[in-house]
Scaffold this motif. Structure first.
Motif, mmCIF file in Angstrom:
data_model
loop_
_atom_site.group_PDB
_atom_site.id
_atom_site.type_symbol
_atom_site.label_atom_id
_atom_site.label_comp_id
_atom_site.label_asym_id
_atom_site.label_seq_id
_atom_site.Cartn_x
_atom_site.Cartn_y
_atom_site.Cartn_z
ATOM 1 N N THR A 22 47.626 53.115 38.592
ATOM 2 C CA THR A 22 48.244 52.122 39.490
ATOM 3 C C THR A 22 47.375 50.875 39.620
ATOM 4 N N GLY A 23 46.193 50.879 38.969
ATOM 5 C CA GLY A 23 45.320 49.711 39.039
ATOM 6 C C GLY A 23 44.293 49.785 40.153
ATOM 7 N N ARG A 24 44.127 50.961 40.786
ATOM 8 C CA ARG A 24 43.106 51.120 41.837
ATOM 9 C C ARG A 24 41.806 51.636 41.222
ATOM 10 N N SER A 25 40.686 51.185 41.776
ATOM 11 C CA SER A 25 39.380 51.641 41.282
ATOM 12 C C SER A 25 38.705 52.526 42.328
ATOM 13 N N GLY A 80 39.937 54.642 47.335
ATOM 14 C CA GLY A 80 39.675 53.595 46.362
ATOM 15 C C GLY A 80 40.009 52.215 46.891
ATOM 16 N N LYS A 81 40.011 51.237 45.996
ATOM 17 C CA LYS A 81 40.358 49.874 46.391
ATOM 18 C C LYS A 81 41.310 49.275 45.354
ATOM 19 N N ALA A 82 42.215 48.422 45.836
ATOM 20 C CA ALA A 82 43.182 47.773 44.943
ATOM 21 C C ALA A 82 42.427 46.814 44.024
ATOM 22 N N LEU A 83 42.586 46.986 42.724
ATOM 23 C CA LEU A 83 41.882 46.132 41.759
ATOM 24 C C LEU A 83 42.863 45.256 41.000
ATOM 25 N N LEU A 84 43.745 45.885 40.236
ATOM 26 C CA LEU A 84 44.648 45.148 39.346
ATOM 27 C C LEU A 84 46.092 45.313 39.812
ATOM 28 N N THR A 85 46.733 44.193 40.083
ATOM 29 C CA THR A 85 48.141 44.214 40.472
ATOM 30 C C THR A 85 48.991 44.223 39.200
ATOM 31 N N ARG A 120 39.979 40.986 42.864
ATOM 32 C CA ARG A 120 41.191 41.790 42.755
ATOM 33 C C ARG A 120 42.368 40.842 42.503
ATOM 34 N N GLY A 121 43.494 41.391 42.085
ATOM 35 C CA GLY A 121 44.691 40.569 41.916
ATOM 36 C C GLY A 121 45.394 40.826 40.595
ATOM 37 N N LYS A 122 46.334 39.950 40.289
ATOM 38 C CA LYS A 122 47.129 40.065 39.061
ATOM 39 C C LYS A 122 46.433 39.370 37.901
ATOM 40 N N GLY A 123 45.716 38.278 38.225
ATOM 41 C CA GLY A 123 45.050 37.510 37.184
ATOM 42 C C GLY A 123 45.938 36.422 36.617
ATOM 43 N N ASN A 124 45.420 35.707 35.638
ATOM 44 C CA ASN A 124 46.164 34.638 34.968
ATOM 45 C C ASN A 124 46.777 35.160 33.667
ATOM 46 N N LYS A 125 47.793 34.427 33.206
ATOM 47 C CA LYS A 125 48.466 34.835 31.965
ATOM 48 C C LYS A 125 47.516 34.632 30.794
#
Length: 752
Positions: A558-561, A627-632, A675-680
């Motif tokens: 799910t993108g959590r670390s 854990g913590k939310a890392l990647l959306t 953390r987040g979705k990031g850039n394209k």
């Protein structure tokens, strides 16, 4: 019916009252007794009733500092039988405390035998074995007792008198301190240095309007009967004395001897055996790897000598001791609550200035009573001497009257105008005192007493003379009983316990993650994780190389670390343990990635939808099981394995899709996020990602001068830095097609 005493009596004359009233009154009476007659000290002499009775009983037994020791049981028996009808063990313990030089700053009892030790203050022998007498310092409390200085109360059965207080010549309450627990209140007064307190009293005598800050120029702080350091900051000490409450921190002192750490003094009432036990427990729990050995070398010459042997010369001793100060009794906090019974007979928390002013008032009253008592004695003696001199000058007539008269007393009183006391004294005079030189002795004594009378009357009539006298006596006692400060006041940094990672040996380990989410740690970095045994239906998935005192980071679907200390993972000899037993991922999530190593290492984190960002490994550490939310993740997207970044300024990002499109651009175009979705990174229509028609197969960070090898089945293609220029484009573009045969890239490798 109701009597004149306002008691409710029944017909049999028995008093009746509601149970609520009776219990309330009984409890309040008991509470006041405990507060005033057991637990709290009186400000004048600084003693609780049991202590005062022990000191007085010992003085009555003739147990002065110059006498022979007597059995403690004799003293305790006298105290219980005459003044203090309570338990003998409690009375003896109070006596023991006043004899222990490590408990009392200025002991009042001089003990012979086993009176306990700093390691175990309660290890004293029974009172039938020990012997005691008073110390010279006890004269500060007793020297003026028989001089009309204090009130006397009947003892518990009314057959004897006991002093309501002792006429202390110094503020014993501040010198020895006290502790006590009453009902609804307690007291904790720390001990102080005699010379400092005497100096403050003299300052207050000379300048009654002195402020607390001015008094603290003399009293630097508490002075415990130990050489350990007081590390409470000066502003906190000032606050303690301003409010009458707070805390004092003490820290053990240590020296370096040939690489070893030698502890030479411990905080007040701290046992060396307890310290060794606390350190040994940490060593057994493998929480103190930098310590190799521990020894107790204390003896008569060195009462405190605890030796700590570091594992090597590279151990940071200052940091090690800071950890021990924070986790053991090598540093200890003492409560201060200056709750005492004042001159008004009421318990109250008093600030230092109030305590010293009240004691000086008490001292003035004591000295005034002493002088008045002496003045009365001098006047009485002069009165008798006047009568004796008249009789001596008329000796023949006096002898004739005594020999011939039936009632010589009345005749003498009438013939020479004597009072009854004078006549009795003349009649009681022995014949040997009728010598020729007696007149000279009488006149000399009269002159001496007349001179003393004049001095006493002048002193009692002048506050300045009284002040001078009290000051002189305080100075004499300070010179006689004073000593140097034992507890130095030192500014030190706050103690800090070492983190768990600092306490763990740093050894290379390989953390292995299986397909089913089981984790384990193997010693060394030369392990082949694929050759290890796995449970049926399970197999190798991922591994990370790190050190045993570092944290392993796991990323789920799910993108959590999540993070787990590497040294806490089971050995690779076993098949590990499921991470779900240690962590709390959301339902249905699976673990797919494990990372580890330098916390400052940068990684490129991305989803197969073509979005990503840069992040340092330490940002992936999580404090809790969830854990913590890392990647959306965009809808339908999955997590790609993060890739390490060599140089944030010069690396190039390479992204390859399942349709064989590849795009390369400078890594500086990607943001650094926690953390987040990031850039394209590469352009893929979101609908195609949702339907899993097109997605990113791999991302890579290629360093300057590095090469990228793409594998498709048994075929592979290696691209140099110059070859990647063909695929270079703006971030977020579709990218260029790879050569025929590499439309399905399975993995990429980077050569740095």
């Amino acid at each position: 019916m109701s009597s004149g005493m306002d008691l409710n009596l029944n017909l049999e004359g028995i008093e009746q009252m509601p149970l609520k009233t009776f219990t309330e009154k009984a409890y309040l009476d008991y509470s006041m007794y405990v507060i005033l007659d057991r637990a709290l000290p009186f400000i004048g002499d600084g003693l609780k009733p049991v202590q005062r009775r022990i000191i007085y009983a010992m003085s009555e037994l003739g147990l002065s500092a110059g006498s022979k020791h007597k059995k403690s049981a004799r003293t305790v028996g006298d105290v219980l039988g005459k003044f203090h009808p309570h338990g003998d063990s409690a009375c003896y313990e109070a006596m023991v405390l006043m004899a222990q030089s490590f408990s009392y700053r200025y002991p009042l009892v001089d003990g012979q035998g086993n009176w306990g030790s700093p390691d175990d203050p309660k290890s004293f022998a029974a009172m039938r074995y020990t012997e005691a007498r008073l110390t010279p310092y006890a004269q500060v409390l007793l020297s003026e007792l028989g001089k009309g200085t204090v009130d006397w109360n009947p003892n518990f059965d009314g057959t004897l008198k006991e002093p309501a207080m002792l006429p202390a010549r110094l503020p014993n309450l501040l010198l020895n301190g006290t502790t006590g627990i009453a009902v609804g209140m307690a007291t904790d007064v720390p001990p102080h240095n005699l010379r400092e307190v005497a100096s403050a009293c003299i300052r207050l005598l000379e300048s009654p309007k002195s402020t607390l800050e001015e008094l603290l120029e003399h009293i630097k702080g508490p002075d415990y009967p130990t050489d350990a350091e007081i590390i409470t900051p000066r502003e906190e000490l000032l606050k303690v004395y301003q409010t009458g409450g707070g805390s004092i921190r003490m820290r053990a002192r240590y020296e370096r001897e040939q690489g070893d750490v030698v502890i030479t003094s411990l905080p007040h009432q701290v046992s060396g055996a307890k310290i060794l036990e606390q350190i040994a427990q940490q060593m057994q729990a493998k929480k103190l790897p930098m310590v190799e050995d521990l020894r107790d070398e204390s003896d008569h010459e060195n009462p405190t000598r605890l030796v700590i042997v570091p594992r090597s010369n590279r151990v940071d001793v200052k940091r090690l001791m800071s950890h021990l100060f924070a986790t053991t009794d090598l540093e200890r906090t003492y409560r201060v609550n200056m709750n005492v019974i004042g001159l008004d007979g009421r318990p109250q928390v008093k600030i230092l200035l109030e305590m010293l002013k009240e004691w000086i008032t008490f001292r003035f009253d004591t000295v005034r009573r002493r002088l008045e008592h002496r003045l009365g004695k001098v006047r009485d003696r002069l009165h008798l001497l006047d009568g004796l001199l008249i009789a001596f000058l008329n000796l023949d007539e006096v002898i004739r009257i005594i020999r011939t008269e039936d009632e010589p007393k009345a005749i003498l009183m009438q013939r020479f105008d004597l009072t009854e006391l004078q006549a009795d004294y003349v009649l009681d005079t022995k014949l040997r005192q009728l010598a020729r030189l007696e007149e000279m002795k009488i006149r000399a004594e009269q002159d001496e007493l007349a001179s003393e009378q004049e001095w006493l009357e002048k002193t009692l009539g002048s506050k300045q003379r009284m002040t001078t006298l009290i000051r002189k006596e305080i100075e004499e006692d300070a010179a006689k009983y004073g000593d140097e400060r034992r507890s130095p006041i030192v500014a030190r940094e706050a103690a800090e316990a070492l983190a768990e990672t600092d306490l763990t040996p740093s050894e290379p380990v390989t953390v292995i993650l299986s397909e089913k989410g089981w984790a384990r740690a193997a010693k060394g970095h030369d392990i082949d994780p694929t050759s290890l045994s796995y449970k049926a239906g399970d197999g190798y998935l991922d591994c990370a190389y790190l050190r045993s005192n570092q944290a392993a980071v796991f990323i789920d679907s799910t993108g959590r670390s999540y993070s787990v200390q590497a040294h806490t993972l089971p050995s690779a000899r076993s098949q590990g343990e499921p991470l779900t037993g240690r962590l709390s991922p959301v339902s249905g999530a699976t673990f797919g990635v494990v990372l580890g190593g330098d916390p400052d290492q940068w990684y490129l984190v991305a989803s197969d939808a073509g979005y990503g960002f840069l992040v340092q490994l330490k940002e992936l550490y999580a404090k809790n099981k969830a854990g913590k939310a890392l990647l959306t993740l965009p809808k339908g997207a999955k997590v790609l394995h993060p890739v390490p970044v060599t140089d944030r300024e010069k690396d190039k990002v390479v992204a390859i899709t399942n349709e064989g499109r590849m795009l390369s651009f400078p890594i500086t175009e990607l943001p650094a996020l926690s953390r987040g979705k990031g850039n394209k990174i590469i352009g893929i229509p979101s609908k195609r990602v949702e339907l899993r028609e097109e997605f990113v197969i791999a991302v890579a960070s290629v360093p300057e001068g590095g090469r990228l090898t793409a594998h498709s089945g048994k075929r592979f293609i290696t691209l140099k830095e110059s070859d990647l220029e063909h695929y270079q484009g703006e971030r977020g573009r579709r990218g260029s097609k790879l050569p025929r045969g590499f439309q399905r890239v399975e993995r990429v490798e980077i050569e740095r």
